[in-house]
Each structure stands twice: as C-alpha cells, then as structure tokens.
Design an enzyme around this catalytic site. Sequence first.
Site, PDB file in Angstrom:
ATOM      1  N   THR A 163      -7.033  -9.176  35.243  1.00  0.00           N
ATOM      2  CA  THR A 163      -8.070 -10.034  34.634  1.00  0.00           C
ATOM      3  C   THR A 163      -7.351 -11.054  33.748  1.00  0.00           C
ATOM      4  O   THR A 163      -6.938 -12.098  34.233  1.00  0.00           O
ATOM      5  CB  THR A 163      -9.092  -9.211  33.824  1.00  0.00           C
ATOM      6  OG1 THR A 163      -8.414  -8.388  32.889  1.00  0.00           O
ATOM      7  CG2 THR A 163      -9.949  -8.380  34.741  1.00  0.00           C
ATOM      8  N   LYS A 190      -3.456  -2.376  35.032  1.00  0.00           N
ATOM      9  CA  LYS A 190      -3.885  -3.678  34.500  1.00  0.00           C
ATOM     10  C   LYS A 190      -4.527  -3.424  33.137  1.00  0.00           C
ATOM     11  O   LYS A 190      -4.985  -2.314  32.833  1.00  0.00           O
ATOM     12  CB  LYS A 190      -4.856  -4.389  35.427  1.00  0.00           C
ATOM     13  CG  LYS A 190      -6.170  -3.725  35.700  1.00  0.00           C
ATOM     14  CD  LYS A 190      -7.241  -3.868  34.660  1.00  0.00           C
ATOM     15  CE  LYS A 190      -7.472  -5.303  34.248  1.00  0.00           C
ATOM     16  NZ  LYS A 190      -8.561  -5.343  33.203  1.00  0.00           N
ATOM     17  N   THR A 249     -10.096  -3.984  30.114  1.00  0.00           N
ATOM     18  CA  THR A 249     -10.104  -2.569  30.477  1.00  0.00           C
ATOM     19  C   THR A 249      -8.768  -2.155  31.065  1.00  0.00           C
ATOM     20  O   THR A 249      -8.168  -2.908  31.815  1.00  0.00           O
ATOM     21  CB  THR A 249     -11.190  -2.341  31.549  1.00  0.00           C
ATOM     22  OG1 THR A 249     -12.445  -2.417  30.923  1.00  0.00           O
ATOM     23  CG2 THR A 249     -11.023  -1.006  32.237  1.00  0.00           C
ATOM     24  N   ASN A 257     -10.070 -14.111  22.682  1.00  0.00           N
ATOM     25  CA  ASN A 257     -11.195 -13.198  22.591  1.00  0.00           C
ATOM     26  C   ASN A 257     -12.456 -13.841  22.043  1.00  0.00           C
ATOM     27  O   ASN A 257     -13.533 -13.265  22.135  1.00  0.00           O
ATOM     28  CB  ASN A 257     -10.801 -11.969  21.762  1.00  0.00           C
ATOM     29  CG  ASN A 257      -9.862 -11.093  22.553  1.00  0.00           C
ATOM     30  OD1 ASN A 257     -10.233 -10.595  23.609  1.00  0.00           O
ATOM     31  ND2 ASN A 257      -8.638 -10.946  22.072  1.00  0.00           N
TER      32      ASN A 257
END
Lengths: 385, 385
Positions: B146, B169, B180, B380
Amino acid sequence: MTAAGGFRAAGVTAGFKPSGKPDFALVVNDGPQSAAAAVFTSNRVAAAPVHWSRQVVADGAARAVILNSGGANACTGPQGFQTSHTTAELVGEALEVGAGDVVVCSTGLIGEQLPLQTIRDGVPLVVAALAEGEAAGLAAATAIMTTDTVPKQATHRSAEGWGVGGMAKGAGMLAPGLATMLVVITTDAELPATVLQRCLAEACASTFDRTDSDGCMSTNDTVVLMGSGASGVAPEEAEFVRALTAVCHSLAQQLIRDAEGASHDIAVTTVNAVSAEEAEEVSRSVARSNLFKTAIFGNDPNWGRVLSAVGTTSSVFDPDELDVSINGVTVCRDGMIGDSRDGVDLAAAREVEVVIDLKVGVHEATIWTNDLTHDYVEENSAYST
Amino acid sequence: MTAAGGFRAAGVTAGFKPSGKPDFALVVNDGPQSAAAAVFTSNRVAAAPVHWSRQVVADGAARAVILNSGGANACTGPQGFQTSHTTAELVGEALEVGAGDVVVCSTGLIGEQLPLQTIRDGVPLVVAALAEGEAAGLAAATAIMTTDTVPKQATHRSAEGWGVGGMAKGAGMLAPGLATMLVVITTDAELPATVLQRCLAEACASTFDRTDSDGCMSTNDTVVLMGSGASGVAPEEAEFVRALTAVCHSLAQQLIRDAEGASHDIAVTTVNAVSAEEAEEVSRSVARSNLFKTAIFGNDPNWGRVLSAVGTTSSVFDPDELDVSINGVTVCRDGMIGDSRDGVDLAAAREVEVVIDLKVGVHEATIWTNDLTHDYVEENSAYST
C-alpha cells in the site's frame, strides 16, 4: 490569583531564560489561614522541586509558592534537591516564614542544574515586586510561561463574598514539549486543608486529568491550592467544589487552546458506557491515537481511525453497534459508514467534537486533546537544539 | 514464499487500486501437507477478512491465502463478511479446494465495501498467473503493497533440505497509516499444524510484537504460516523456531526501515530488568513517546525525554540509578547528565540505539520503532483525502 483576598503576587526577570523574558514568580498567602493542598505528577522520575514540595504540603500548610521558568531542575540529583531547598530558604527568610512553608515549582529543560546565583539575586527582586491587584497576578502568570503564547488565568466570585483565582502554564497534564503544567490556585474561602485537598482532587479528576495533549507525562507537573480564609466565609463543600472545578476547567481549556503547534481543539466524548472509567478509557484511546490526530490535522473526519483506537480497549461494547459523530454528523452508524462526511467541514472549524456512542450503559466522559501537526513536530524536534 | 517447496504464488492487477498498480496476490500450498497456523490483530474492531480467516485456520489446515490491497474491508458489517466469504469460495472453486481452506487478507482504507465484480474478475486472473520461482514470489509481495515503497521478502534454507520463505507489507504490527501488517510465511518442513502454531507464536513474540511504529493497532493485521511438508524433512522444533524467527526478524526490520515518513530507525533496549516483561514495558514506553520520537527526528539525543517516559511505567527501578546511552555514549548516568552529547551525531546516523540500564536484574528486551517526522504527519493527514 489576586482575585481572592489575602494574596499578593509578583513576576520578574531573574535571568533563568537567555531571552531576558520574565522567569521568576511568587504567590504569597497573607492569611489569616495558611491552608494548602496539592497534586503532583505521578511520574516516578519526579523533579527535585516536586520532591521538595510534596514535603511542604504534607502538613496541609504553605505560605508561598515560588516558581521559575527557564529550567526544570529535573534529573539533577542531590544537588538539584539542594537547589530547591535553598530557594525555599531564601524565600522564607525574605518573607519571614519557614522554608518548610514554601512550595517550589520549576519548568524548562530537563537535566541541567539551575544557576544558584540567579536564584540568590532573583529572590529579593521578586519579593520586592509583590503586590495585590490584577497587574501583579498577570505578572506572575506571565513569568511562568515557557512555550505558552499567552498567560492563563481564571477567577470565580461567589455571591457570599468568597472567591477562587488561578493561573496555569503548559499544555496539558500530559504535556507536549517540556511544557510542564504548573497551576497555582488561591481562595479566600474559610476551609481546612483536608477539605481543600479533597476538593482539589475532585476538581482535577474531571479537568486537568482529562486533558491529554500528547500522552506524555511531565516530571514537574504540580497543582497547588492555597486558602487564606480572608473572606471569613465558609462555603458548603459542594458549592466550593463547583467553583473550584469551574476555575480548573477554564484553565485546562486555556492550556489545550494554547497547546504547542495545535490547529484543532478536540473534545472526545464517550457516551452510554457501563461506567465513567470505561468511558474515559475509550475517549483516551482515541485522544492518544497519532493516526486520529493527524487525520484531524488534515481536516479528515476519519471515523475508521476512531474505531481502530476504540477496538484496542477492554471496555464493554459490541463493535457492530458503535456510532461515531464528528461535529454533529453521524459519520459511523452501527460500526459501518454512516451519513456523508461532506457535512463535516473541519477546515473551517477550530473546535472538533467527537462523540462515541457505546450503547451499553448510561455513563460518559470527555477527554480534551488537540491535533498532531507539522508545528508540533517542529517545536518538539527543535526545542533543545 | 516460493523458496519453500510445494508453493506457487502470483500477483496481478485486479483493479482495487485506482492507480492501476498490482493489488491481488495469491499463495497456494500444493502439499503434500496443508498445515496452517496464524496470528491475528487483537483489535476488537477486527476486519471482515480477519473474522473469516480465524475460522479457516481453526482446524490447522489451509490450502491458499488470497490477499488484496486497495481496501481493508473493515467496518463493513455483514456485507463485508459476505464479500470475504465469496472471495474464498471463488478461489476455492478455481483451485478445486474447499472455501474453508482459503485464508483471506485485505488492506487499505477502512469503511468501504470491496467491489464484488473486481473480485469476480480478478480471481481467474490471479489463479492463471500462479507459478513457482522467485518472479512469482516477488509479484505477490508487490501486489500487497500500500504505502510501502519496496516489496519485503525473506528466506532461510537449512542444510537438511527444508526452508522457510516469507513476504510482508505494512509498517509494523502497530501500524502507521492504514498500513496494516500482512505477512505470509511458507515452509516445506514436515511439521504438524500444532507445532507450527506454537513456533509461530514464539517467533512473533520477539519480532513483530516488538515492532511498534506508532502505537496504533490495525484492524486487519494477519500473520499466516503454511506448511507443505514437501521437503520430507521433519526438523527439531528448536531449530525450526530459530529459522522462523530469523525470517520474521528480517521481515520486521524491513517493515521498520520502510515505515511511513521515518528518517531514523530506532532500537530501544532495556537491560538489567527484573523480568523480560518489565524490560519490554520500559522499552515500549520510550518507543511510544511522541516527545522522544520528535527529538530523534531533530537529531537531539534528549535523554530527559527517555527518563520521562521510563518514569510512567510500573517496572522496578530507582530513578537515581538509571543510565541511558544513545549510540554508545552514556548521555545519562545515575539519573543525571552523563557524558557530553556532542559525541552523538544523529544527523549522520539512520540507526539509533538507545540502551536503558535499570541495574536491578538480568533481563532485557528491545522494541524497534522510528522517529516522528513531518513526513509522518503529511502522509497520515493526507492519506484518505
């Protein structure tokens, strides 16, 4: 603090700060009572002035609080404790009270010794500046500032003739930067120290203890309450708690609004929990989530990050029943996407209200925090260099 | 993962990501064994694929793992669970195995339903792409990325002819962003599922569980281990744990090195604690301190912020006995300032080693984390907008 009868205050430049800004404050209780109560940081690495002041208030009496900015006197060993002790002795001599009745507070960088000569030179200065009235209170509130941008004061006066005044510096009980929270509160209500201590603990529990700027706990946090009894009025305890809580709430809100680098003030409220403790746990988990706090900085009403934080707690709830509203819009309903986030315009709002509905009880609790911003990173990465 | 015999893998573009990058991966165990073990997020707000996959591995068997990036399928209710179930059914039909032997993993944004047609169209594509060999393993590792900037793989081969392979990942068990952590590990060692589960729990405890990028816990974290038994060799359990731990350690280090926005990789080690648990508590308190992490971003070896964090724990220590070294320099000795910080040049170092000596026991533990940077805030705050 000078709003309550029986108190004088002062704030001067002693020279702890290289900037030449005011850095030495004194609050004196002229009585007739000298009742005192205090709560201190629960950090086990407590600063020298905290160790000293715990002893001072142990007997429920204090006559003065001396506070310096420009150095925390934390992690300074026996020499640092001796410095706090000497400071109290110098103030005690000048005021003709015992050193054991002088509370000492320090704030600033950790790990450096305070310059003793600056203290020796500064005590006569700050004592000479003592005065009643608003200007003196403002001078004291200004001298304790570190990264604060504005002085913080609050007052409450009752119809019966007694009052409560307070000043604060820092950015939360769990403070960002080295922005230790220091709070001095005065009252001329006629109440014994045991009652003051009980009332202070109760007022702090719903105000300063629920102010959580960045999850970090200072080595120096101190809240001191002194009672002069000068009004000659003894209020009902419940009434006094309400007044004290109002003053603490105002100061706590001022701390959050001035938190280092924040662009949003956030109130995280959990409702319908099985207990107030669980409501507080859930609210705090969200208030401490860096992902949630950066999302709010980005004006993103990201309820997924709210649920991710709630899911880390042990409180009673069903993940498929959770509702989350942000500034009045139910962005998450029954654990899934709710109403359109388009209705939430965080870019236009300084205040953000997050409400998490657990739907399992009747209790609630709010934690006040702020967003995680570039300015927070900048101020806290550059502070000591 | 294809380093272990008996496995095929694939990674293709199904269309979950608007970018058109690869987003659908499949790992198939061709046996002869189909042993499986797994650990999942402890977040109570767990994603639909986590609920599904918990059931799949409950019997110790699995034949395949299907993974999509581009959507977490978390907080999606009964429809989300049905999507995971349908995905497993489609993969099971294509591979001629039961849906109950197909583990499903998802990663991406929370709160949105996955497009069912994309899954229906993607399954034949990814099944058709299945192959042995390094290229297939790399394709799978790439399709699960991601915000990762590089695919992450690790392998171990024993002299006896068995091996372990893995891909990962994300950016930590407690992941920043919506990164995640998903990990798939394969082995051709001949071991029953009960042994695999025990070994996996042990390997994770000292690797992924001690990787704490930003204290936030994902709704989707999953580590799956599949055993094919294709080598025909049954290693000693202790030897297998060592190999598995080495693969997990390598993958965990790759996750930390690629954490969103980090400029320093930090290892916080607490030594001479009374127990490994207390050493871990102390290390984690420092690794989760935003103030410490911003200081490191500012190349500031700020030991005061280390002590402030240590002081919030309940572990056994004397605050006046604590030593802290940063990259080999004892910047704090006996709770006070130690050797000159000038010897620590963090601006020149990507790796930061913090060692906290509690001087009360013989146990130690390391938590791996990274600094809190402008890029972290940027990535973020802007992720979903």
